[in-house]
Design an enzyme around this catalytic site. Structure first.
Site, mmCIF file in Angstrom:
data_model
loop_
_atom_site.group_PDB
_atom_site.id
_atom_site.type_symbol
_atom_site.label_atom_id
_atom_site.label_comp_id
_atom_site.label_asym_id
_atom_site.label_seq_id
_atom_site.Cartn_x
_atom_site.Cartn_y
_atom_site.Cartn_z
ATOM 1 N N HIS A 1 0.793 -1.237 0.000
ATOM 2 C CA HIS A 1 0.000 0.000 0.000
ATOM 3 C C HIS A 1 0.818 1.276 0.000
ATOM 4 O O HIS A 1 0.275 2.362 -0.181
ATOM 5 C CB HIS A 1 -0.944 0.027 1.207
HETATM 6 C C1 UD1 Z 1 -1.599 6.176 5.626
HETATM 7 C C2 UD1 Z 1 -0.214 6.629 6.113
HETATM 8 C C3 UD1 Z 1 0.755 5.453 6.057
HETATM 9 C C4 UD1 Z 1 0.205 4.248 6.783
HETATM 10 C C5 UD1 Z 1 -1.184 3.924 6.251
HETATM 11 C C6 UD1 Z 1 -1.765 2.768 6.999
HETATM 12 C C7 UD1 Z 1 0.199 9.008 5.560
HETATM 13 C C8 UD1 Z 1 1.004 9.927 4.724
HETATM 14 N N1 UD1 Z 1 0.337 7.690 5.266
HETATM 15 O O1 UD1 Z 1 -1.464 5.813 4.252
HETATM 16 O O2 UD1 Z 1 1.969 5.836 6.700
HETATM 17 O O3 UD1 Z 1 1.072 3.157 6.607
HETATM 18 O O4 UD1 Z 1 -2.018 5.073 6.398
HETATM 19 O O5 UD1 Z 1 -2.913 2.279 6.387
HETATM 20 O O6 UD1 Z 1 -0.511 9.434 6.451
HETATM 21 N N2 UD1 Z 1 -8.735 5.239 1.355
HETATM 22 C C9 UD1 Z 1 -10.015 4.747 1.351
HETATM 23 N N3 UD1 Z 1 -10.633 4.563 2.575
HETATM 24 C C10 UD1 Z 1 -10.041 4.866 3.744
HETATM 25 C C11 UD1 Z 1 -8.734 5.389 3.717
HETATM 26 C C12 UD1 Z 1 -8.091 5.558 2.521
HETATM 27 O O7 UD1 Z 1 -10.589 4.437 0.327
HETATM 28 O O8 UD1 Z 1 -10.650 4.668 4.810
HETATM 29 C C13 UD1 Z 1 -8.031 5.352 0.044
HETATM 30 C C14 UD1 Z 1 -8.290 6.620 -0.710
HETATM 31 O O9 UD1 Z 1 -8.196 6.316 -2.074
HETATM 32 C C15 UD1 Z 1 -7.101 7.476 -0.313
HETATM 33 C C16 UD1 Z 1 -6.002 6.440 -0.234
HETATM 34 O O10 UD1 Z 1 -6.634 5.270 0.278
HETATM 35 O O11 UD1 Z 1 -6.833 8.497 -1.225
HETATM 36 C C17 UD1 Z 1 -4.848 6.820 0.638
HETATM 37 O O12 UD1 Z 1 -5.274 7.101 1.952
HETATM 38 P P1 UD1 Z 1 -4.389 8.063 2.894
HETATM 39 O O13 UD1 Z 1 -5.066 8.251 4.202
HETATM 40 O O14 UD1 Z 1 -4.002 9.286 2.144
HETATM 41 O O15 UD1 Z 1 -3.039 7.279 3.118
HETATM 42 P P2 UD1 Z 1 -2.734 5.715 3.292
HETATM 43 O O16 UD1 Z 1 -2.236 5.208 2.007
HETATM 44 O O17 UD1 Z 1 -3.829 4.997 3.975
#
Ligand code: UD1
Length: 356
Positions: A206
């Site tokens: 991820h």
């Molecule tokens: C975040 C953390 C990462 C951690 C990870 C654990 C940052 C910069 N990164 O990354 O260090 O390892 O969490 O999971 O804070 N999305 C959904 N549903 C959700 C959450 C996310 O669909 O509930 C999708 C969306 O497309 C979103 C993408 O995941 O744009 C990324 O989510 P984001 O919170 O930006 O960062 P993570 O990749 O989860």
């Protein structure tokens, strides 16, 4: 005394579980406010973790959701500022290295509220990772640095932060061992992994550096799909979104893709697996704690202790995966680098002594 925990992403909820338990058990006079930024909002990434680990419901949820780094972090800071102004806790506790960590530390320090950083001192020395920037910034503006390992203490010393740093151990060990013992003790509701193929490898993917470049993402997924072993891929929503954008199917060849798992189910799936393939920090450590071979799809790791005796190895290229996942399981003893399961209690005691 009042402690406010600021969390937002799945690994932070897991770390919050032993902290909230320790606060409850240690002292009747400790008040604990939980603020959820809303960074993770899918039920499988948030509610399921709170329910599974019996974490109290957050007192506030900012509902920030997904956005670019600046927009997401900025919205969090503005929302947190309002809550912290109104609550005025004695200390704000931030966890790990996500955008919620940075936002929580910045919002508090600007209001002259003390900040403690849990899982402090980790470094990948790769400044292109958003997490590396978040953790460096959080460490340098926090008042108390709760470090999980001697290595982390060394990094903090190198940056002139020894005076504020304390080695407490890793709270992930607390929660991982508690859940493992419940599973092995056969407590009710023990997860069942029998629907997966025999000798499966558990995989997650991820990290932004692996998923945001469609060519690299395609190469990692193809490498997993072409393995000569069965792979159960626990698909983070970011992976699902990025694979769809890149036009790559997740479920193909060796790979069976499944939804994110509640924590006790994930631990059961590691225990029953023949090994782990991941780019997650937490899962590298869980594999080490639970004695499973781990192959990490990254060029560096913050959890360098897991590399001892090749319990964990780094696959810097997708082409290296096949050979690495089939290496022999080490027989060497695993040193308890990550503490013995009392890190949350030590952390809460320190918060009480330092900020009361
Ligand atoms: C975040 C953390 C990462 C951690 C990870 C654990 C940052 C910069 N990164 O990354 O260090 O390892 O969490 O999971 O804070 N999305 C959904 N549903 C959700 C959450 C996310 O669909 O509930 C999708 C969306 O497309 C979103 C993408 O995941 O744009 C990324 O989510 P984001 O919170 O930006 O960062 P993570 O990749 O989860």
């Amino acid at each position: 005394m009042r402690i406010a925990s600021i969390v937002g992403a799945r690994p932070q909820f897991i770390k919050l579980a032993p902290i909230s338990q320790a606060i409850k058990e240690l002292d009747d006079h400790l008040e604990h406010t939980i603020v959820h930024t809303g960074q993770h909002y899918d039920p499988s990434m948030s509610q399921a973790i709170f329910d599974g680990l019996q974490i109290p419901k957050p007192d506030f949820n900012l509902g920030v959701g997904s956005a670019s780094h600046g927009a997401q972090t900025g919205e969090m800071i503005a929302g947190l500022e309002k809550i912290l102004q109104q609550q005025r806790p004695d200390v704000v506790l931030v966890y790990g290295d996500t955008n919620s960590t940075l936002a929580g530390a910045l919002a508090a320090v600007k209001l002259d509220i003390k900040v403690a950083h849990l899982e402090s001192g980790l470094r990948s020395f790769n400044r292109r990772m958003p997490e590396e920037i978040n953790r460096i910034a959080a460490d340098h503006i926090s008042d108390l640095l709760l470090a999980p390992t001697k290595t982390a203490m060394g990094h903090l010393a190198d940056e002139g932060l020894s005076g504020r740093s304390v080695l407490v151990g890793d709270v992930m060990t607390d929660v991982c061992f508690q859940v493992r013992d419940n599973i092995l003790g056969g407590s009710p509701g023990v997860p069942n992994t029998s629907e997966y193929p025999a000798d499966y490898l558990l995989a997650t993917l991820h990290r932004a550096e692996n998923t945001d470049d469609p060519i690299l993402l395609r190469r990692w997924l193809q490498a997993l799909q072409n393995l000569d072993r069965d792979v159960v891929l626990v698909a983070h929503p970011r992976l699902v979104a990025k694979a769809a954008d890149a036009g790559v199917e997740l479920q193909r060849g060796a790979v069976q893709a499944i939804e994110p798992l509640p924590y006790h189910q994930l631990v059961a799936t590691v225990i029953d697996s023949a090994g782990v393939i991941t780019d997650s920090g937490g899962l590298q450590k869980e594999a080490f704690l639970l004695g499973r071979l781990c192959t990490t799809m990254r060029r560096e790791t913050e959890w360098v202790e897991t590399l001892d005796n090749s319990w964990n190895v780094l696959a810097s290229q997708p082409s290296e995966l096949q050979k690495l996942v089939n290496r022999p399981v080490p027989t060497a003893h695993r040193v308890p680098y990550y503490g013995s399961g009392d890190a949350a209690e030590k952390s809460v005691q320190l918060l009480r002594e330092t900020f009361k």
